[in-house]
Enzyme design. Structure first.
Site, PDB file in Angstrom:
ATOM      1  N   LYS A  78     -23.233  28.205 -30.046  1.00 34.29           N
ATOM      2  CA  LYS A  78     -23.238  27.956 -31.493  1.00 34.29           C
ATOM      3  C   LYS A  78     -24.631  28.247 -32.058  1.00 34.29           C
ATOM      4  CE  LYS A  78     -21.869  24.348 -34.847  1.00 34.29           C
ATOM      5  NZ  LYS A  78     -21.376  22.960 -35.045  1.00 34.29           N
ATOM      6  N   SER A 158     -17.281  22.563 -38.214  1.00 33.12           N
ATOM      7  CA  SER A 158     -18.212  23.644 -38.409  1.00 33.12           C
ATOM      8  C   SER A 158     -18.280  24.630 -37.238  1.00 33.12           C
ATOM      9  CB  SER A 158     -19.614  23.086 -38.659  1.00 33.12           C
ATOM     10  OG  SER A 158     -20.098  22.383 -37.533  1.00 33.12           O
ATOM     11  N   SER A 182     -16.746  18.331 -35.882  1.00 36.01           N
ATOM     12  CA  SER A 182     -16.923  19.788 -35.807  1.00 36.01           C
ATOM     13  C   SER A 182     -16.645  20.426 -34.465  1.00 36.01           C
ATOM     14  CB  SER A 182     -18.328  20.162 -36.242  1.00 36.01           C
ATOM     15  OG  SER A 182     -18.404  20.133 -37.638  1.00 36.01           O
TER      16      SER A 182
HETATM   17  N1  GLN Z   1     -16.726  18.396 -41.646  1.00 39.70           N
HETATM   18  C1  GLN Z   1     -17.753  17.433 -41.468  1.00 39.70           C
HETATM   19  C2  GLN Z   1     -18.874  17.681 -42.454  1.00 39.70           C
HETATM   20  O1  GLN Z   1     -18.793  18.624 -43.172  1.00 39.70           O
HETATM   21  C3  GLN Z   1     -18.227  17.402 -40.051  1.00 39.70           C
HETATM   22  C4  GLN Z   1     -19.243  18.407 -39.731  1.00 39.70           C
HETATM   23  C5  GLN Z   1     -19.729  18.316 -38.329  1.00 39.70           C
HETATM   24  O2  GLN Z   1     -19.169  17.605 -37.492  1.00 39.70           O
HETATM   25  N2  GLN Z   1     -20.821  18.998 -38.081  1.00 39.70           N
HETATM   26  O3  GLN Z   1     -19.815  16.937 -42.513  1.00 39.70           O
END
Ligand code: GLN
Length: 495
Positions: A78, A158, A182
């Site tokens: 990532k 994400s 995410s």
């Molecule tokens: N969708 C969540 C956010 O936008 C989680 C993001 C994540 O776990 N990095 O904060």
């Protein structure tokens, strides 16, 4: 030999050890698949030279009798992980041109074990999002499609690039990070396994910070066994991260015994949300039956503060983000706006941040700054911290009552269409995290396991939540679920 990129880590390990395949062949097979898959938008920086060099070194180690199961295994990373000399932008324009001088602890451990870096993977900007649409590179695409409809779907976010790459067999596995879901949500959207470890299990050092009290790295893999193998290498105490736990790292794979008789699985009534699609209800009920049939005891439980989890998360996460992102000032990292005659340092900060941060990141910085500001700190931030403690206490209570793991849906829906949420209220997007954020707020391990397909042929995942530091037990239960669900579907190649 074809289809090498489709192997699981466990299969590849066995073939490497038996001398049936070399890491160079495995790596080349993945590089070939990556070249054919630009339309998925999964890899945003490719590193074939590094990969082939590492593969040659891994092959030499394997010939010398290398022991580590990750030796020779090609991975995607990532973009949130700093990788030395390789662009590491957190999918943000503000980090344009940033090539770190250092390597994150998690990736260092992977390379030391002999794993191979194929390149960097797409994601939402600074890991803020649930659809991979906030990326400066443009969105990643889900390899799955609805029936015969060729509309492009989100791989989730994400860690959308990681999910897309693993599901499309561009790599054997990938790293992800999970602040509010995410790893687990994109895993569920793409039919793969995603594990968020206990907070503190993996070092955060060298991972671009979003919300430091919630962020955790974890594996995104083709099987539960692979998650166990990869976690063992990613995990461990790191003196450079004061929140990383000084605990021994067990052999998680050895914990997978296939026997869950006598385990107690809690079904939390608060996760039965109003308006939950019937297919998700059914998947959850089927998963419950599978665990019962495998010999587990099923109990109904209550986690009464669940309804406050999303608002709590969307105060705590932006608060920490606004503080973490203050370092992007145009001085030290990446992009700096071009300035006009007479501009001073304030104009440099303002122009750089206005140009460099996307809309969602700016929204979070503003919310975070607001909830931390003098007049509102107690009303929002301090209150959210208190509610967070109550959410954690709910879990402590059920675990002390003898529950070993909790079964819930991973997401409230299957993958949605790219662009479908473009005009929606941002809160609609935040609702994706309804089943996952509690786990981050309480610091617990959680895993998403592919468990079925919806009526349109899209993957759906179930989530298991475990006791802190008991990833081995959690993986064993997840393995039973995986076994019973027998999810073998693969997306049809169109890319
Ligand atoms: N969708 C969540 C956010 O936008 C989680 C993001 C994540 O776990 N990095 O904060």
């Amino acid at each position: 030999m074809s289809d090498l990129s489709k192997l699981t880590i466990a299969e590849a390990r066995d073939k490497l050890r038996a001398g049936e395949v070399t890491s160079t062949e495995l790596t080349q097979a993945c590089l070939d698949e990556i070249e054919k898959a630009d339309s998925l938008g999964a890899f945003v920086h490719k590193t074939p030279e590094i990969a082939l060099k590492q593969a040659a070194a891994a092959d030499a180690r394997i010939q010398g009798g290398a022991e580590n199961p990750m030796c020779g295994i090609p991975l995607g990373i990532k973009d949130l992980f700093c990788t030395q000399g390789v662009p590491s932008q957190a999918a943000s324009a503000i980090l344009d041109g940033f090539n770190p001088e250092y390597e994150s602890t998690v990736t260092t451990q992977l390379w030391q074990a002999g794993a191979i870096m194929l390149g960097k993977l797409n994601m939402d900007e600074f890991a803020m999002g649930s659809s991979n649409e906030t990326s400066t590179y443009g969105n990643a695409v889900n390899p799955w499609r609805r029936g015969n409809d060729d509309a492009a779907l989100t791989p989730g976010g994400s860690s959308g690039g990681s999910a897309s790459a693993v599901a499309a067999d561009l790599c054997l596995a990938a790293t992800g990070t999970d602040t509010g879901g995410s790893i687990r949500q994109p895993a569920a959207f793409t039919g793969i396994t995603g594990l968020k470890p206990t907070y503190g299990r993996c070092s955060r050092w060298g991972i671009v910070a979003f919300a430091s009290s919630l962020d955790q790295a974890g594996p995104m893999t083709k099987s539960v066994r692979d998650a166990a193998i990869m976690l063992r290498v990613m995990a461990g105490h790191d003196p450079k991260d004061s929140t990383s736990a000084d605990l021994p790292v067990p052999d998680f794979e050895a914990a997978i015994t296939g026997d869950i008789r006598g385990k107690t699985i809690g079904i939390p009534k608060e996760y039965r949300m109003e308006g939950m699609p019937a297919e998700i209800e059914k998947l959850w009920a089927d998963g419950t039956d599978m665990l019962r049939d495998a010999g587990a005891k099923i109990v109904d439980i209550s986690l009464p503060h669940t309804k406050y989890a999303l608002p709590t998360y969307y105060v705590v996460a932006p608060a920490e983000a606004s503080s973490n992102l203050a370092r992007y000032d145009g001085v030290r990292f990446g992009h700096r706006a071009s300035l006009s005659q007479g501009d001073g340092i304030t104009e440099m900060y303002e122009k750089t941040r206005a140009e460099g941060f996307g809309a969602e990141v700016q929204r979070r910085v503003m919310i975070g700054t607001y909830v931390l500001s003098a007049g509102f700190y107690d009303a929002y931030y301090n209150r959210a911290r208190k509610v967070r403690t109550l959410i954690k206490r709910d879990f402590d209570q059920v675990f002390s009552d003898g529950v070993d793991a909790i079964l819930t849906p991973a997401t409230p829906s299957a993958a949605f269409g790219l662009g479908e949420m473009a005009n929606a209220d941002p809160v609609q997007m935040y609702l994706n995290d309804v089943f996952t954020v509690t786990v981050n707020l309480a610091g617990l391990p959680g895993i998403s396991v592919p468990a079925g397909l919806d009526g349109q042929g899209l993957p759906l995942g179930l989530q298991l939540i475990g006791r802190p530091w008991e990833e081995g037990d959690l993986l064993n239960i997840a393995h039973s679920l995986e076994d019973a669900a027998g999810f073998v579907a693969k997306p049809t190649v169109w890319w």
